[in-house]
Design an enzyme around this catalytic site. Structure first.
Site, PDB file in Angstrom:
ATOM      1  N   PHE A 132       0.651  -1.023  -0.218  1.00  0.00           N
ATOM      2  CA  PHE A 132      -0.002   0.011   0.003  1.00  0.00           C
ATOM      3  C   PHE A 132       0.864   1.131   0.014  1.00  0.00           C
ATOM      4  O   PHE A 132       1.549   1.399   0.691  1.00  0.00           O
ATOM      5  CB  PHE A 132      -0.767  -0.008   1.503  1.00  0.00           C
ATOM      6  CG  PHE A 132      -2.052  -0.930   1.090  1.00  0.00           C
ATOM      7  CD1 PHE A 132      -3.219  -0.524   0.708  1.00  0.00           C
ATOM      8  CD2 PHE A 132      -1.818  -1.959   1.927  1.00  0.00           C
ATOM      9  CE1 PHE A 132      -3.962  -1.500   0.722  1.00  0.00           C
ATOM     10  CE2 PHE A 132      -2.893  -2.837   1.986  1.00  0.00           C
ATOM     11  CZ  PHE A 132      -4.172  -2.565   1.419  1.00  0.00           C
ATOM     12  N   ASP A 133       0.412   2.194  -0.884  1.00  0.00           N
ATOM     13  CA  ASP A 133       1.015   3.357  -0.767  1.00  0.00           C
ATOM     14  C   ASP A 133       0.650   3.892   0.474  1.00  0.00           C
ATOM     15  O   ASP A 133      -0.637   3.786   0.827  1.00  0.00           O
ATOM     16  CB  ASP A 133       0.640   4.422  -2.089  1.00  0.00           C
ATOM     17  CG  ASP A 133       0.645   5.840  -2.000  1.00  0.00           C
ATOM     18  OD1 ASP A 133       1.720   6.232  -1.374  1.00  0.00           O
ATOM     19  OD2 ASP A 133      -0.213   6.519  -1.931  1.00  0.00           O
ATOM     20  N   LYS A 134       1.302   5.136   1.169  1.00  0.00           N
ATOM     21  CA  LYS A 134       0.716   5.797   2.338  1.00  0.00           C
ATOM     22  C   LYS A 134      -0.379   6.555   2.042  1.00  0.00           C
ATOM     23  O   LYS A 134      -1.640   6.659   2.218  1.00  0.00           O
ATOM     24  CB  LYS A 134       1.752   6.288   3.459  1.00  0.00           C
ATOM     25  CG  LYS A 134       1.055   6.941   4.641  1.00  0.00           C
ATOM     26  CD  LYS A 134       2.361   7.291   5.431  1.00  0.00           C
ATOM     27  CE  LYS A 134       2.998   8.691   4.953  1.00  0.00           C
ATOM     28  NZ  LYS A 134       2.206   9.962   4.794  1.00  0.00           N
ATOM     29  N   THR A 135       0.133   7.831   1.555  1.00  0.00           N
ATOM     30  CA  THR A 135      -0.315   8.955   1.375  1.00  0.00           C
ATOM     31  C   THR A 135      -1.728   8.991   0.549  1.00  0.00           C
ATOM     32  O   THR A 135      -1.313   8.664  -0.763  1.00  0.00           O
ATOM     33  CB  THR A 135       0.374  10.085   1.005  1.00  0.00           C
ATOM     34  OG1 THR A 135       1.447   9.964   1.683  1.00  0.00           O
ATOM     35  CG2 THR A 135       0.014  11.375   1.184  1.00  0.00           C
TER      36      THR A 135
END
Ligand code: ADP
Ligand code: MG
Length: 638
Positions: A322-325
């Site tokens: 998962f990308d965070k932002t």
């Protein structure tokens, strides 16, 4: 049969004519109501109407020196006619044509899920000309910059930005989000969403062919072309199999007759039965019937697959990055601290003037950036009534920040990486301040003028409420490893990961480093990447399955991903896994069932002299069952 997916218009009436002719033929044949010599005429009509589409298909394939199942069916029907078994041949063609018509119907139904979006989009918009007069204008003629008026209760015709008015908009068609969203001046609205209660004037921001809804429709249309692996396999297998059947049938006709002294009629009859039952109609249709239904189910629920191949690809996923932002977090950071700094005195300035200057410089730089942080900074400038400076030569540096020229001065906004060279020369106090703010879980960006720092902006983002639930669900579904990738710093990453149950956190990544991490993950598993931004595009492209969040989000992410979640709803990921796993089960049920039926019917022909009619019904019946089994995937669930 129509395992070509074109809508076969006219197939239904032809099938009906075929049925009526068969009935009339039978009446002539077996009753005194019609003269017997008319029977053949009716049967010929039945053959022509029932065989028309199959014949067309056969000719197309023969042109490419290929045999297909349509050829096998036509041959079997003609064989039956040679034997004088007109009625059996006609019934075969009728059922064959019927299952083709049903298949078209099923595919049509799947497509409706998508085309209902098209129906929502009005074909005209009310253009307001510069002189103030109104004119209904086809959407294709609306130009970027035009003003369009939308009344309450109308669907919005085009993507735009609100110039006047305020309303709530039901965006469920595009984002899957069922709660209406409030829209004010400056907010974007999408074509095919419902303007609920206000009169609004829009400035057109995209031509009709580039609107989000147009992209979604294109994307789903092209999904039909990108076929599942199993289907490609079956497609290459079909012509070879058809040839083998023809060879076997020729053998069955001539060998017993020429060499074993069998009677021609009975060997020929048996060969025709074999021809019917050995034809892999059900097998060929097994995959597309299921996969297309799954794609349609996804489309209805806000998950767009760019092709059948990705439905199969999703099944094997065991690692999710998962990308965070904007993915695990809301992607709506807010400015929490604004620290103005004076390098000459090495002091933080508390006066409003310096703070306003700082934010005006930063906002000037960020004006054209589509980054979440840029948005937050612009919003803050707007709220504090700081007029952004005019900036020139703006340049975004992915994973780092932006630079620009303001009043002839070189200005930059970004993280530590952006200033690796300069930072050594900066005083301890500003670096320490940044450190403190980071430890609190803030994303911190420096603002520098001519390489000299003029301040810090701290921003914080919130974890999405569904993130935790989704990760727990994914683990329950057997996902082994969950990873967070972020360009943000490690302290923030830690703070966000909190109790999310994440196995690995990779922070401070440039887009190309995200790719490296992904490559490493690919060595130990089948990896899905979930992301939303331009900076995720390379990783999305490289992963086994790229999942983009939000069709209304970044175009690049939308274009490179394999699956697009229309809304921002992470819980669509477990749903997607559920759907694709179910689709795979149905595909395998269909494949094993159709193979079993072929084997059983063939055994029947040789062991108990199965009559041609029984073969026809068994064969076509199994084809219908396979199509219907695939249609189960249209049902919601999860
Ligand atoms: P993520 O991987 O979390 O989505 P990005 O790779 O887009 O984050 O950005 C990583 C970091 O780069 C941000 O946390 C920020 O420090 C910096 N950055 C990127 N773009 C900008 C920008 N337009 N303005 C300021 N900082 C930026
Ligand atoms: Mg992001």
């Amino acid at each position: 049969m129509g395992h070509n997916h074109d809508h076969e218009s006219g197939q239904i009436p032809l099938t009906a004519i075929c049925l009526v002719s068969i009935l009339l033929g039978a009446l002539a044949d077996y009753s005194v109501l019609l003269p017997e010599n008319l029977a053949v005429i009716f049967y010929v009509i039945a053959y022509i109407s029932g065989g028309y589409h199959g014949f067309k298909e056969t000719i197309e394939h023969l042109r490419n020196f290929e045999l297909n199942i349509d050829f096998l069916m036509i041959a079997a029907a003609l064989g039956a006619a040679v034997l004088g078994e007109w009625i059996e041949g006609a019934i075969l063609l009728f059922l064959f044509s019927l299952s083709g018509a049903l298949e078209s119907y099923a595919l049509g139904k799947s497509r409706n899920a998508i085309h209902s979006l098209l129906k929502l989009r009005p074909s005209q918009g009310l253009l307001i000309k510069p002189d103030g007069t109104e004119k209904l204008t086809p959407i294709e003629q609306l130009k970027v910059g035009d003003t369009v008026l939308v009344k309450p209760g109308e669907y919005i015709p085009i993507d735009g930005e609100i110039l006047k008015g305020q309303t709530t908009v039901d965006q469920s068609a595009i984002t899957g989000e069922s709660i209406p969203v409030t829209k004010e001046i400056g907010d974007s609205v999408f074509a095919a969403t419902l303007n609920e209660n206000g009169v609004i004037e829009l400035k057109v921001t995209k031509p009709a062919k580039d609107t989000t809804v147009a992209k979604i429709i294109d994307l789903v249309e092209s999904a039909q072309k990108n076929r599942a692996k199993t289907q490609r396999l079956l497609d290459t297998f079909e012509p070879r199999y058809a040839i083998s059947v023809v060879v076997a049938v020729l053998g069955l006709i001539f060998i017993p007759w020429l060499f074993l002294g069998h009677e021609f009629d009975s060997t020929f009859y048996r060969a025709m039965t074999v021809l019917v039952v050995a034809s892999p109609c059900a097998l060929i249709i097994s995959t597309p019937a299921s996969i297309i239904s799954a794609i349609a189910n996804g489309a209805k629920n806000g998950v767009l697959f760019k092709g059948g191949a990705y439905v199969e690809q999703a099944v094997g996923i065991d690692t999710i990055a998962f990308d965070k932002t904007g993915t695990l977090t809301k992607g709506k950071p807010e400015v929490t601290d604004l620290i103005a700094y004076d390098a000459k005195t090495d002091r933080f300035s508390t006066d409003e003037e310096s703070k306003k200057y700082l934010i005006a410089v930063a906002a000037g730089c960020e004006q054209y950036s589509e980054h979440h942080l840029a948005e937050a900074i612009m919003k803050f400038a707007n709220e504090t009534h700081a007029e952004p400076f005019k900036a020139e030569n703006m340049k975004a540096i992915p994973g780092q920040g932006v630079e620009a020229e303001i009043n002839g001065k070189q200005v930059a906004v970004g993280n530590l990486k952006m200033f690796t060279k300069q930072i050594e020369g900066w005083s301890k106090s500003i670096r320490k301040k940044a450190e403190e703010l980071r430890k609190l879980g803030n994303t911190v960006v420096f603002v520098a003028e001519q390489n000299v720092p003029i301040g810090l902006i701290a921003l914080a983002d919130k974890v999405r409420p569904q993130s935790k639930k989704t990760i727990v669900k994914l683990r329950k579904m057997g996902i082994r490893k969950i990873v967070m990738l972020t360009g943000d710093n490690a302290d923030v990453a830690q703070a966000i990961a909190g109790d999310l149950w994440i196995d690995e956190i990779h922070a401070d990544l440039l887009p190309e480093q995200k790719v490296e991490v992904l490559n490493r993950l690919k060595k130990t598993g089948t990896v899905a990447m979930v992301g939303d931004g331009v900076n995720d595009a390379p990783a999305l492209a490289l992963s086994h399955l790229g999942i983009a969040m939000g069709a209304a989000g970044t175009d690049v992410a939308l274009e490179t991903a394999d699956v697009v979640l229309m809304g921002d709803d992470l819980e669509k990921i477990p749903y997607m896994l559920w759907l694709t796993r179910k689709a795979r089960r149905v595909v395998w049920q269909n494949i094993s069932f159709s193979l079993a039926v072929i084997v059983m019917l063939l055994a029947g022909v040789f062991l108990i002299d199965l009559p041609l009619t029984a073969g026809v019904i068994g064969h076509e019946g199994s084809t219908l069952l396979v199509v219907l089994n695939g249609l189960r995937l249209l049902r919601k669930g999860g």
